[in-house]
Scaffold this motif. Structure first.
Motif, PDB file in Angstrom:
ATOM      1  N   PRO A 293       1.013  -1.305   0.146  1.00 59.87           N
ATOM      2  CA  PRO A 293      -0.261  -0.118   0.071  1.00 59.87           C
ATOM      3  C   PRO A 293       1.445   1.578  -0.108  1.00 59.87           C
ATOM      4  CG  PRO A 293      -1.266  -1.784   2.195  1.00 59.87           C
ATOM      5  CD  PRO A 293       0.573  -1.760   1.038  1.00 59.87           C
ATOM      6  N   GLU A 294       0.887   2.013  -0.517  1.00 59.87           N
ATOM      7  CA  GLU A 294       1.808   3.216  -0.946  1.00 59.87           C
ATOM      8  C   GLU A 294       1.253   4.649   0.254  1.00 59.87           C
ATOM      9  OE1 GLU A 294       0.417   5.247  -4.455  1.00 59.87           O
ATOM     10  OE2 GLU A 294       1.504   3.599  -5.951  1.00 59.87           O
ATOM     11  N   ASP A 295       0.256   4.134   0.915  1.00 57.88           N
ATOM     12  CA  ASP A 295      -0.580   5.071   1.393  1.00 57.88           C
ATOM     13  C   ASP A 295       1.074   5.008   3.447  1.00 57.88           C
ATOM     14  OD1 ASP A 295      -1.307   3.420   2.563  1.00 57.88           O
ATOM     15  OD2 ASP A 295      -2.774   3.195   3.297  1.00 57.88           O
ATOM     16  N   ASN A 296       1.403   3.667   3.773  1.00 51.84           N
ATOM     17  CA  ASN A 296       1.897   3.597   4.452  1.00 51.84           C
ATOM     18  C   ASN A 296       3.398   2.476   4.557  1.00 51.84           C
ATOM     19  OD1 ASN A 296       0.286   1.060   4.400  1.00 51.84           O
ATOM     20  ND2 ASN A 296      -0.793   1.099   5.967  1.00 51.84           N
ATOM     21  N   ASN A 297       3.248   2.377   3.109  1.00 50.90           N
ATOM     22  CA  ASN A 297       4.059   1.371   2.615  1.00 50.90           C
ATOM     23  C   ASN A 297       4.116  -0.436   3.394  1.00 50.90           C
ATOM     24  OD1 ASN A 297       5.212   3.234   0.942  1.00 50.90           O
ATOM     25  ND2 ASN A 297       6.082   3.755   2.421  1.00 50.90           N
ATOM     26  N   ARG A 298       2.947  -0.863   3.951  1.00 47.04           N
ATOM     27  CA  ARG A 298       3.698  -2.065   5.023  1.00 47.04           C
ATOM     28  C   ARG A 298       3.842  -3.064   4.204  1.00 47.04           C
ATOM     29  NH1 ARG A 298       0.247  -2.534   9.211  1.00 47.04           N
ATOM     30  NH2 ARG A 298      -1.162  -1.016   9.219  1.00 47.04           N
ATOM     31  N   ILE A 299       3.919  -3.781   4.881  1.00 51.69           N
ATOM     32  CA  ILE A 299       4.512  -4.858   4.691  1.00 51.69           C
ATOM     33  C   ILE A 299       4.496  -6.122   5.931  1.00 51.69           C
ATOM     34  CG2 ILE A 299       5.976  -5.140   1.934  1.00 51.69           C
ATOM     35  CD1 ILE A 299       8.297  -5.909   3.822  1.00 51.69           C
ATOM     36  N   ARG A 300       4.231  -7.422   6.043  1.00 48.14           N
ATOM     37  CA  ARG A 300       4.025  -8.148   7.226  1.00 48.14           C
ATOM     38  C   ARG A 300       5.304  -8.550   6.795  1.00 48.14           C
ATOM     39  NH1 ARG A 300       1.012  -8.939  11.336  1.00 48.14           N
ATOM     40  NH2 ARG A 300       0.029 -10.447  11.864  1.00 48.14           N
ATOM     41  N   PHE A 301       6.069  -9.114   8.219  1.00 45.64           N
ATOM     42  CA  PHE A 301       6.989 -10.830   8.239  1.00 45.64           C
ATOM     43  C   PHE A 301       6.663 -11.316   9.424  1.00 45.64           C
ATOM     44  CE2 PHE A 301      11.330  -8.990   9.091  1.00 45.64           C
ATOM     45  CZ  PHE A 301      11.443  -8.787   7.406  1.00 45.64           C
ATOM     46  N   GLU A 302       6.175 -12.792   8.500  1.00 44.09           N
ATOM     47  CA  GLU A 302       5.463 -14.182   9.429  1.00 44.09           C
ATOM     48  C   GLU A 302       6.082 -15.412   9.527  1.00 44.09           C
ATOM     49  OE1 GLU A 302       1.480 -15.210   8.326  1.00 44.09           O
ATOM     50  OE2 GLU A 302       1.192 -13.153   7.658  1.00 44.09           O
ATOM     51  N   ILE A 303       6.763 -15.363  10.656  1.00 41.56           N
ATOM     52  CA  ILE A 303       8.101 -16.068  10.976  1.00 41.56           C
ATOM     53  C   ILE A 303       8.066 -17.453  12.554  1.00 41.56           C
ATOM     54  CG2 ILE A 303      10.673 -16.641  12.086  1.00 41.56           C
ATOM     55  CD1 ILE A 303      10.378 -12.959  11.493  1.00 41.56           C
ATOM     56  N   ASP A 304       8.668 -18.432  11.904  1.00 46.03           N
ATOM     57  CA  ASP A 304       8.748 -19.105  12.992  1.00 46.03           C
ATOM     58  C   ASP A 304       9.701 -20.732  12.864  1.00 46.03           C
ATOM     59  OD1 ASP A 304       7.870 -21.680  10.997  1.00 46.03           O
ATOM     60  OD2 ASP A 304       5.337 -21.468  11.232  1.00 46.03           O
ATOM     61  N   SER A 305      10.002 -21.284  13.414  1.00 47.72           N
ATOM     62  CA  SER A 305      11.677 -22.110  13.512  1.00 47.72           C
ATOM     63  C   SER A 305      11.987 -23.262  11.846  1.00 47.72           C
ATOM     64  CB  SER A 305      10.877 -23.312  14.292  1.00 47.72           C
ATOM     65  OG  SER A 305      10.403 -24.506  14.716  1.00 47.72           O
ATOM     66  N   GLU A 306      10.666 -23.249  11.538  1.00 47.52           N
ATOM     67  CA  GLU A 306      10.434 -23.331   9.998  1.00 47.52           C
ATOM     68  C   GLU A 306       9.905 -22.968   9.202  1.00 47.52           C
ATOM     69  OE1 GLU A 306      11.108 -26.974   9.477  1.00 47.52           O
ATOM     70  OE2 GLU A 306      10.864 -27.274  11.958  1.00 47.52           O
TER      71      GLU A 306
END
Length: 388
Positions: A293-306
């Motif tokens: 999104p251009e309004d907030n440049n949001r990206i997301r990390f989703e992390i676990d051991s695998e």
């Protein structure tokens, strides 16, 4: 005034000077350089100022007649840069600066040089000697994190703290923080192991100071940094800071506000840690961010051991995800959203091939470090999350 100088020599000294000139100045004289030629010394001094920052550069030239003029900085730079690499002759006739090189002639109108603001010559006898390379490194690790919001003036500068045993530089815009701490003081230098870096070659051990320096000043120092010039003089006054480096003298106002206690946001006990190759992480973020999104440049990390997933979604564009391979993770499953541009700016400041990111829950900040840590310098980056 009359002088002659090689084009390359003149370009070398003025190429960054024009950046001092403000495009928004309300004083027409400040769109000019003040050029002073001294026939006795065979020296030329060119000064640029926006009142908050004044820089002069001094260099040798064949000066046959001394004098002082004020001339448009923009036109002067553009003309000199376009000249062929041979000797340039400059002289003043009435209200014109004559510039001649080979078979090229320019006649440039001069301004009234008496209107140019003149600062007293700084007395550098009591200046502190600074390790220029280390100081430049401190700027490069922090200046990117300053705010551009003029309504929060103190955050548009970089905080420089000089303490008894350490020297700290930090910047924040309220959403990201960059901090570097290095050893200092003459006593520290004598005791430290060979090869350990200290910003001060000489400094009184009782010197305990804090100054907030405008980022424009520090950016100029970065532009003129020369690895062959090892030392820089620094003189601190009540409301100014003065740098003498190579041919340049830089006189800058400081931001006279208390710097916020950003360290309260640092979290040393975050339970999760991921170590990953910096270049791969940068490339993955850039790819996923193509539809962020251009309004907030949001990206997301989703992390676990695998699994280490980077994703984003925008209802006007679409969505994207990428799974990062070859990472080491300790902790429990977690996720966090953030502004990808801020993360990329932090990763650009990381020195090592690997990067260590410590995180907690979705509302806790990420702490970012070199991996491995630098032996003699403590470098810390913080990035605040975006609320889901």
């Amino acid at each position: 005034m009359r002088l002659a100088i090689e084009q390359k020599e003149l370009v070398h000294h003025i190429q960054h000077l024009v950046g001092i000139i403000s495009a928004k100045t309300t004083s027409p004289i400040l769109t000019n350089y003040l050029i002073e030629a001294n026939a006795d010394k065979g020296e030329v001094k060119i000064t640029a100022s926006d009142l908050e920052l004044t820089v002069d550069v001094r260099f040798n030239a064949a000066v046959s007649e001394g004098g002082t003029i004020a001339v448009s900085a923009k036109h002067f730079n553009e003309i000199i840069q376009q000249m062929p690499p041979t000797v340039i002759d400059l002289w003043k006739t009435e209200d014109l600066l004559m510039i001649q090189c080979a078979k090229i002639d320019f006649n440039i109108l001069c301004a009234d040089h008496t209107l140019f603001p003149i600062l007293p010559e700084p007395k550098l006898e009591n200046a502190t000697i600074v390790n220029a390379e280390t100081f430049n490194r401190m700027i490069s690790k922090t200046s990117f994190a300053v705010s551009t919001d003029v309504n929060r003036a103190v955050l548009t500068g970089v905080c420089w703290k000089i303490m008894e045993k350490t020297n700290l530089m930090a910047a924040t815009d309220g959403r990201k923080v960059a901090e570097i701490i290095v050893p200092n003081t003459a006593r520290e230098k004598q005791e430290k192991a060979e090869g350990e870096e200290s910003v001060f070659q000489y400094a009184p051990s009782e010197q305990l100071l804090e100054k907030v320096i405008p980022v424009k000043t520090l950016n100029f120092l970065q532009k003129v940094f020369d690895s062959s010039i090892k030392e820089m003089k620094v003189l601190m006054e009540r409301n100014k800071i003065i740098f003498s480096y190579g041919a340049f003298t830089i006189v800058s106002n400081i931001l006279e506000h208390k710097y916020p206690e950003y360290q309260k946001a640092f979290m040393a006990d975050l339970p999760n840690q991921i170590v990953v190759e910096k270049k791969k992480l940068q490339e993955s973020i850039r790819r996923v961010a193509l539809v962020a999104p251009e309004d907030n440049n949001r990206i997301r990390f989703e992390i676990d051991s695998e699994r280490f997933e980077i994703n984003t979604s925008d209802r006007d564009t679409g969505d994207a995800k990428e799974f990062v391979e070859d990472f080491k993770f300790t902790g429990s499953e977690t996720s966090i959203s953030f502004n990808f541009r801020y993360m990329l700016s932090i990763l650009d400041a990381i020195d090592t091939d690997m990067v260590c990111i410590k995180l907690g829950g979705s509302r806790e900040p990420m702490m970012v470090y070199n991996e491995p840590l630098h032996e003699n310098q403590k470098i810390t980056f913080l990035l605040m999350p975006l609320r889901s």
